[in-house]
Scaffold this active site. Structure first.
Site, PDB file in Angstrom:
ATOM      1  N   HIS A   1       0.828  -1.204   0.000  1.00 53.90           N
ATOM      2  CA  HIS A   1       0.000   0.000   0.000  1.00 53.90           C
ATOM      3  C   HIS A   1       0.864   1.258   0.000  1.00 53.90           C
ATOM      4  O   HIS A   1       1.023   1.924   1.009  1.00 53.90           O
ATOM      5  CB  HIS A   1      -0.953  -0.021   1.197  1.00 53.90           C
ATOM      6  CG  HIS A   1      -2.130  -0.917   0.982  1.00 53.90           C
ATOM      7  ND1 HIS A   1      -2.862  -1.450   2.013  1.00 53.90           N
ATOM      8  CD2 HIS A   1      -2.702  -1.363  -0.161  1.00 53.90           C
ATOM      9  CE1 HIS A   1      -3.834  -2.199   1.512  1.00 53.90           C
ATOM     10  NE2 HIS A   1      -3.760  -2.164   0.195  1.00 53.90           N
TER      11      HIS A   1
ATOM     12  N   HIS B   1      -0.186  -8.762   0.990  1.00 55.00           N
ATOM     13  CA  HIS B   1      -1.248  -8.878   1.991  1.00 55.00           C
ATOM     14  C   HIS B   1      -1.854 -10.268   2.059  1.00 55.00           C
ATOM     15  O   HIS B   1      -2.567 -10.595   3.003  1.00 55.00           O
ATOM     16  CB  HIS B   1      -2.367  -7.871   1.674  1.00 55.00           C
ATOM     17  CG  HIS B   1      -1.866  -6.491   1.418  1.00 55.00           C
ATOM     18  ND1 HIS B   1      -1.695  -5.982   0.157  1.00 55.00           N
ATOM     19  CD2 HIS B   1      -1.475  -5.526   2.272  1.00 55.00           C
ATOM     20  CE1 HIS B   1      -1.234  -4.745   0.231  1.00 55.00           C
ATOM     21  NE2 HIS B   1      -1.081  -4.450   1.506  1.00 55.00           N
TER      22      HIS B   1
ATOM     23  N   GLU C   1      -5.672  -8.008   3.755  1.00 55.57           N
ATOM     24  CA  GLU C   1      -5.127  -9.090   4.582  1.00 55.57           C
ATOM     25  C   GLU C   1      -6.248  -9.860   5.279  1.00 55.57           C
ATOM     26  O   GLU C   1      -6.210 -11.092   5.374  1.00 55.57           O
ATOM     27  CB  GLU C   1      -4.147  -8.540   5.625  1.00 55.57           C
ATOM     28  CG  GLU C   1      -3.486  -9.645   6.423  1.00 55.57           C
ATOM     29  CD  GLU C   1      -2.587  -9.140   7.529  1.00 55.57           C
ATOM     30  OE1 GLU C   1      -2.500  -9.816   8.579  1.00 55.57           O
ATOM     31  OE2 GLU C   1      -1.956  -8.067   7.361  1.00 55.57           O
TER      32      GLU C   1
ATOM     33  N   ASN D   1      -0.902  -0.230   8.766  1.00 58.74           N
ATOM     34  CA  ASN D   1       0.166  -0.005   9.763  1.00 58.74           C
ATOM     35  C   ASN D   1       0.528   1.476   9.855  1.00 58.74           C
ATOM     36  O   ASN D   1       0.876   1.966  10.932  1.00 58.74           O
ATOM     37  CB  ASN D   1       1.388  -0.890   9.477  1.00 58.74           C
ATOM     38  CG  ASN D   1       2.224  -0.411   8.321  1.00 58.74           C
ATOM     39  OD1 ASN D   1       3.101   0.425   8.492  1.00 58.74           O
ATOM     40  ND2 ASN D   1       1.971  -0.925   7.125  1.00 58.74           N
TER      41      ASN D   1
END
EC number: 1.17.7.4
Length: 327
Positions: free
Chosen positions: A53, A89, A141, A240
């Protein structure tokens, strides 16, 4: 408002650079897989979903010949012999099955730490457990992890409120697993609720939140109380990276911003600064951190200190089909 570069004398700015930051081993491996596939097999190489990403990384790979698709049926019929890479992912089991049915040559760039969660889910399922997945709905994910098992086998819990309201579907024993890129503190609160309500719930043998997520959050916690603002370099759809911004706010930083690159810095949202923290999500390359520092150096007399809270030496093997190219 931040300092105006036209004002002449630049005020001093101390930049505290969080370490570790930026690329983790799983992201590094995924990007390498695409680059080596291009090197070995030539363009085009198809990539299902953003490999990681980060828009900068994706655009860079596009210029080298990578073609990004959301689903395999977007790959033209005459190109089924071209390599297709699955993103870091992870993907539902139906995706490689679909690729095999179309006689496609695919390379799986799923982070090994995500694959570990997939294996845990399968083991729990074989042992007759109902699985609770702590994660964010719609994240690739989470879609990939839930897609390892039949529909309904994995139940998603996103918040402490979800954990309080969760009711098992039957009388099977419970187990919990997590997305790898969550807030360590938020997840601990959710686990605390689940464990209090279901004392026999089975935990992972080793924490599912990956080492890189944990390390980057710890570095932010160390820096955030000592700076007037903190910038997280990362994409808005990067889990994240979003968690790093939240961690900075909770750790007492007055202004915490998620910024993709220097051109996106919202200067009007920044007060006059004497101290600034900078970190980067696990899918953001270091060149973007350097670009941000350079942008501040045009407005301030910048000094940079690194604040390191952990050493990272982990690396992951490439798929066998690409190891020769790497060597």
């Amino acid at each position: 408002m931040a300092s105006d570069p036209s004002a002449g004398n630049r005020p001093p700015l101390k930049v505290l650079l969080c370490a570790p930051r930026g690329f983790c081993a799983g992201v590094d491996r995924a990007v390498q897989i695409v680059e080596l596939a291009l090197e070995r097999f030539g363009a085009p190489v198809y990539v299902r979903h953003e490999i990681v990403h980060n828009k900068f990384v994706v655009e860079s790979l596009k210029t080298k010949g990578a073609v990004f698709v959301e689903e395999l049926d977007e790959i033209p019929d005459g190109h089924h012999d071209r390599p297709v890479v699955f993103s870091a992912h992870g993907v539902p089991k139906s995706v490689p099955e679909d690729a095999r049915s179309r006689n496609m040559f695919y390379l799986d760039a799923t982070c090994p730490l995500v694959s570990k969660v997939h294996k845990e889910a399968e083991i729990h399922f074989r042992r007759g457990r109902e699985i609770v997945l702590i994660g964010h709905a719609g994240h690739p994910e989470v879609i990939g992890t839930m897609g390892q098992l039949p529909e309904g086998a994995v139940r998603l819990v996103e918040t402490v409120e979800d954990a309080r309201a969760f009711e098992p579907a039957g009388d099977r024993p419970l187990a919990w697993i997590t997305q790898t890129t969550l807030s360590v503190d938020d997840t601990a609160q959710i686990v605390e609720v689940l464990t209090a309500r279901f004392p026999d719930i089975v935990a992972p043998h080793k924490d599912d939140i990956c080492y890189a997520t944990t390390n980057r959050q710890e570095a932010v916690k160390a820096v955030a109380p000592d700076v007037e603002a903190l910038i997280v370099v990362g994409a808005p759809n990067s889990s994240n990276s979003q968690r790093l911004r939240e961690v900075a706010e909770r750790a007492g930083c007055p202004v915490a911003l998620l910024v993709q690159r220097a051109a996106d810095i919202p200067w009007d949202a920044l007060p006059p600064l004497t101290s600034l923290g900078i970190t980067a999500g696990a899918s953001a390359p270091e060149v973007l951190v350097e670009e941000i520092i350079a942008a501040f150096a045009e407005r301030y007399e910048v000094t940079v200190d690194s604040v390191r809270t952990a050493e990272e030496t982990i690396s992951f093997n490439l798929p066998r089909a690409l190891r020769e190219a790497a060597e």
